[in-house]
Design an enzyme around this catalytic site. Structure first.
Site, PDB file in Angstrom:
ATOM      1  N   GLU A 177       0.814  -1.222   0.000  1.00 30.39           N
ATOM      2  CA  GLU A 177       0.000   0.000   0.000  1.00 30.39           C
ATOM      3  C   GLU A 177       0.847   1.272   0.000  1.00 30.39           C
ATOM      4  O   GLU A 177       0.322   2.370  -0.114  1.00 30.39           O
ATOM      5  CB  GLU A 177      -0.922   0.018   1.232  1.00 30.39           C
ATOM      6  CG  GLU A 177      -2.076  -0.960   1.183  1.00 30.39           C
ATOM      7  CD  GLU A 177      -1.728  -2.327   1.766  1.00 30.39           C
ATOM      8  OE1 GLU A 177      -0.532  -2.682   1.766  1.00 30.39           O
ATOM      9  OE2 GLU A 177      -2.639  -3.043   2.205  1.00 30.39           O
ATOM     10  N   TRP A 194       0.930  -6.370  26.041  1.00 34.05           N
ATOM     11  CA  TRP A 194       1.484  -6.865  24.785  1.00 34.05           C
ATOM     12  C   TRP A 194       2.892  -7.431  24.962  1.00 34.05           C
ATOM     13  O   TRP A 194       3.725  -6.840  25.628  1.00 34.05           O
ATOM     14  CB  TRP A 194       1.592  -5.729  23.756  1.00 34.05           C
ATOM     15  CG  TRP A 194       0.288  -5.385  23.120  1.00 34.05           C
ATOM     16  CD1 TRP A 194      -0.866  -6.095  23.200  1.00 34.05           C
ATOM     17  CD2 TRP A 194       0.015  -4.241  22.310  1.00 34.05           C
ATOM     18  NE1 TRP A 194      -1.849  -5.466  22.478  1.00 34.05           N
ATOM     19  CE2 TRP A 194      -1.339  -4.326  21.917  1.00 34.05           C
ATOM     20  CE3 TRP A 194       0.772  -3.168  21.859  1.00 34.05           C
ATOM     21  CZ2 TRP A 194      -1.953  -3.376  21.112  1.00 34.05           C
ATOM     22  CZ3 TRP A 194       0.175  -2.214  21.057  1.00 34.05           C
ATOM     23  CH2 TRP A 194      -1.173  -2.320  20.688  1.00 34.05           C
TER      24      TRP A 194
HETATM   25  P1  ADP Z   1       1.688  -8.542   2.782  1.00 34.64           P
HETATM   26  O1  ADP Z   1       2.694  -9.260   3.623  1.00 34.64           O
HETATM   27  O2  ADP Z   1       0.495  -8.031   3.516  1.00 34.64           O
HETATM   28  O3  ADP Z   1       1.515  -9.080   1.433  1.00 34.64           O
HETATM   29  P2  ADP Z   1       3.457  -6.461   2.135  1.00 34.64           P
HETATM   30  O4  ADP Z   1       4.465  -7.211   1.359  1.00 34.64           O
HETATM   31  O5  ADP Z   1       2.926  -5.207   1.670  1.00 34.64           O
HETATM   32  O6  ADP Z   1       2.246  -7.260   2.306  1.00 34.64           O
HETATM   33  O7  ADP Z   1       3.918  -6.429   3.614  1.00 34.64           O
HETATM   34  C1  ADP Z   1       3.736  -5.352   4.465  1.00 34.64           C
HETATM   35  C2  ADP Z   1       3.974  -5.761   5.880  1.00 34.64           C
HETATM   36  O8  ADP Z   1       5.207  -6.456   5.998  1.00 34.64           O
HETATM   37  C3  ADP Z   1       4.099  -4.596   6.807  1.00 34.64           C
HETATM   38  O9  ADP Z   1       2.838  -4.088   7.175  1.00 34.64           O
HETATM   39  C4  ADP Z   1       4.853  -5.229   7.971  1.00 34.64           C
HETATM   40  O10 ADP Z   1       3.987  -5.952   8.820  1.00 34.64           O
HETATM   41  C5  ADP Z   1       5.754  -6.209   7.284  1.00 34.64           C
HETATM   42  N1  ADP Z   1       7.090  -5.648   7.136  1.00 34.64           N
HETATM   43  C6  ADP Z   1       7.639  -5.082   6.057  1.00 34.64           C
HETATM   44  N2  ADP Z   1       8.902  -4.715   6.300  1.00 34.64           N
HETATM   45  C7  ADP Z   1       9.181  -5.043   7.578  1.00 34.64           C
HETATM   46  C8  ADP Z   1      10.315  -4.915   8.450  1.00 34.64           C
HETATM   47  N3  ADP Z   1      11.461  -4.405   8.039  1.00 34.64           N
HETATM   48  N4  ADP Z   1      10.197  -5.367   9.710  1.00 34.64           N
HETATM   49  C9  ADP Z   1       9.050  -5.907  10.159  1.00 34.64           C
HETATM   50  N5  ADP Z   1       7.958  -6.060   9.400  1.00 34.64           N
HETATM   51  C10 ADP Z   1       8.009  -5.633   8.131  1.00 34.64           C
END
Ligand code: ADP
Length: 542
Positions: A331, A444
């Site tokens: 997004e 949490w």
């Molecule tokens: P999805 O996994 O929903 O397909 P995305 O690839 O858009 O979608 O992933 C986004 C999510 O991935 C973020 O909202 C977060 O939870 C996680 N994320 C991305 N980068 C990181 C990071 N460096 N550390 C922790 N979580 C991450």
């Protein structure tokens, strides 16, 4: 009073025109599905993109039509990135790791018209060709010599033939910069996947911001190998930023195993790479096992899920490769934050620096962020208070394709579904996804912290921490561990490893061992699956 500057729409085609004119000699190298190494220049790529733009016209692509790909990172995929969007179509990068039923659902929802695919995926295409409702043309991304002798795909076309049959002269059209350029679907871990529709404007602004020194820090002196697939949020924008800065590009094609990647890193003198932690695990495992080094690699961008500090240490201390921890979402095009130290942090000790680097980093210019409590009130930036992370900016979604899910925004901010804290210097740290949070006695517990500690244990290859039901505390942490090959470790060893590293009440109540942790289509641990697997797990009661 208006300024007196030229009005030029921000268009993706301008990246290609710039690359051809100012970096025409720069190289693009691809390991192809056919097995060979292909090498040409930005000038060649631009010419073939224009041929393909002409071909798309012949195939009946009209402005706004969705053109799908099911493809690895290769030069042909790159040509489509520019041909489709540049000519006014919408490039829809389908994720081939999804189940074919999901691919059909997504292609129908997007109303894709044309589908380009790598030969690897011919069986998938044969299985879905008669099921997809709107795709009328299928193109195999290969040469005539490699076309399948017979196929169930009706009227299958050949990419190289289309290229040869069309002229390299094509004037990229000019149009409103808010025109849609490309489309990616979210993974749909909860509910159906939703379409995120980028515009030319959002893409160009994201490209500019992402190339900056405190972001991905890429320049014409770099050789970039995007391990992150071009179907995972446009390979985090690297196919665009490489053109913007004139960096050499190396595409790994289907060869994402440690050996193939390491060979390419060395033979092409790669300096920068990017990918999710799970893919680096494969590479580092291979290099550790074969006592290999990197001779030119300087930086790697790691995001998509939290990068375990143990992996950072290995990259930085053993291999001399700086890790840039980054966070973002489909997004968000995807880049939100990147972790680079501030000048005032230069004097920190190595351990203190590592503690900062473990965070997801600071907002790049263009992205604003805040954390809020359950009542929606903003929380302080003290590095402790954790709440839901909200973002806003010109490359962040305003609504999903076809308005799915209603208005996603809250007072103009996009709620990310991540739980985070932000420190006084503006460094954001994700503690969890809100749906993965472990709530013990109303408090949490951050699962990412617990996983990072477990993954620093020499016998642990991968660890996921999930909530398990508990009669007294509602939920308590259960650690699911995949051991390294031939490593021996017990539940007690791992629990003892937590001592002194974390508040005692955060220590997982139990450890279970599995042969493999399920990964999703973008290489992330699927905690929902794990929660299902261990739904009836009885925690030991102390
Ligand atoms: P999805 O996994 O929903 O397909 P995305 O690839 O858009 O979608 O992933 C986004 C999510 O991935 C973020 O909202 C977060 O939870 C996680 N994320 C991305 N980068 C990181 C990071 N460096 N550390 C922790 N979580 C991450």
């Amino acid at each position: 009073m208006n300024g007196l500057m030229m009005q030029q729409p921000l268009l993706i085609s301008s990246l290609l025109t710039h690359a051809e004119r100012h970096h025409g000699e720069q190289q693009i190298v691809s390991r192809r599905v056919e097995g060979d190494i292909h090498r040409y220049s930005f000038r060649d790529m631009a010419g073939r993109s224009r041929r393909m733009a002409n071909a798309l016209g012949t195939l009946g692509m009209k402005p706004g039509d969705r053109v799908a790909t099911l493809a690895w990172n290769t030069h042909r995929h790159m040509e489509l990135y520019y041909a489709v969007s540049g000519a006014g179509g919408v490039l829809h990068t389908l994720n081939p790791r999804l189940h074919p039923d999901q691919v059909v659902w997504i292609a129908d929802h997007a109303e894709d018209q044309i589908l380009f695919f790598d030969l690897t995926f011919l069986p998938v295409i044969e299985a879905i060709a008669s099921r997809v409702k709107t795709i009328r043309t299928f193109v195999a991304m290969t040469s005539r010599a490699h076309m399948p002798a017979s196929t169930k795909v009706p009227g299958l076309l050949c990419f190289e033939e289309l290229c040869e049959q069309h002229a390299p002269e094509f004037a990229w059209p000019s149009f409103d910069e808010n025109t849609a350029s490309s489309l990616c679907y979210t993974s749909g871990t909860t509910g159906n996947p939703k379409g995120v529709l980028y515009s030319h404007r959002s893409t160009i602004l994201h490209t500019m911001a992402s190339a900056m020194p405190d972001a991905l820090n890429v320049s014409t002196r770099d050789c970039i190998l995007p391990v992150v697939p071009m179907f995972h949020v446009n390979a985090w924008g690297l196919p665009y930023s490489a053109c913007m800065v004139g960096a050499k590009l190396v595409f790994p094609g289907p060869g994402l195993d440690g050996k193939s990647l390491h060979e390419l890193f060395e033979s092409e003198k790669v300096t920068v790479s990017a990918g999710v932690p799970t893919v680096w695990q494969g590479l580092l495992g291979y290099m550790d096992g074969n006592d290999l080094k990197f001779s030119t690699m300087r930086r790697t961008i790691i995001g998509g899920s939290a990068c375990p500090p143990a992996m950072m240490r290995s990259f930085q201390e053993r291999y001399g490769v700086q890790v840039l921890h980054a966070w973002g979402m489909t997004e968000m095009s995807p880049i939100g934050t990147v972790c680079t130290l501030k000048g005032m942090q230069a004097g920190l000790s190595a351990d203190e620096k590592m503690a900062v680097q473990a965070k997801q980093g600071r907002a790049v210019f263009g992205v604003d962020m805040k954390i809020v409590g359950e009542d929606g009130a903003e929380l302080p930036w003290d590095g402790k208070a954790a709440g839901e992370l909200l973002v806003r900016g010109p490359w962040i979604i305003s609504q999903y394709l076809k308005g799915e899910g209603g208005n996603p925004l809250v007072d103009g901010w996009f709620p990310t579904g991540d739980v985070a804290n932000i420190d006084a210097n503006g460094f954001m740290q994700i503690t969890d996804r809100s749906k993965d949070v472990i709530k013990s006695g109303g408090e949490w517990i951050g699962s990412i912290d617990l996983e990072n500690i477990a993954m620093a244990h020499p016998a642990v290859a991968m660890a996921a921490c999930i909530a398990a039901p508990h009669p007294k505390w509602d939920e308590r942490p259960l650690l699911v561990v995949m051991k390294k090959p031939n490593a021996e470790v017990t539940r007690e060893d791992i629990l003892a490893f937590y001592e002194g590293k974390i508040a005692k009440w955060w220590t997982p109540d139990d450890v279970v061992f599995v042969d493999a942790i399920p990964l999703g289509a973008t290489g992330k641990m699927q905690k929902m699956k794990l929660r299902e697997m261990f739904r009836d797990h009885k925690l030991p009661t102390a």
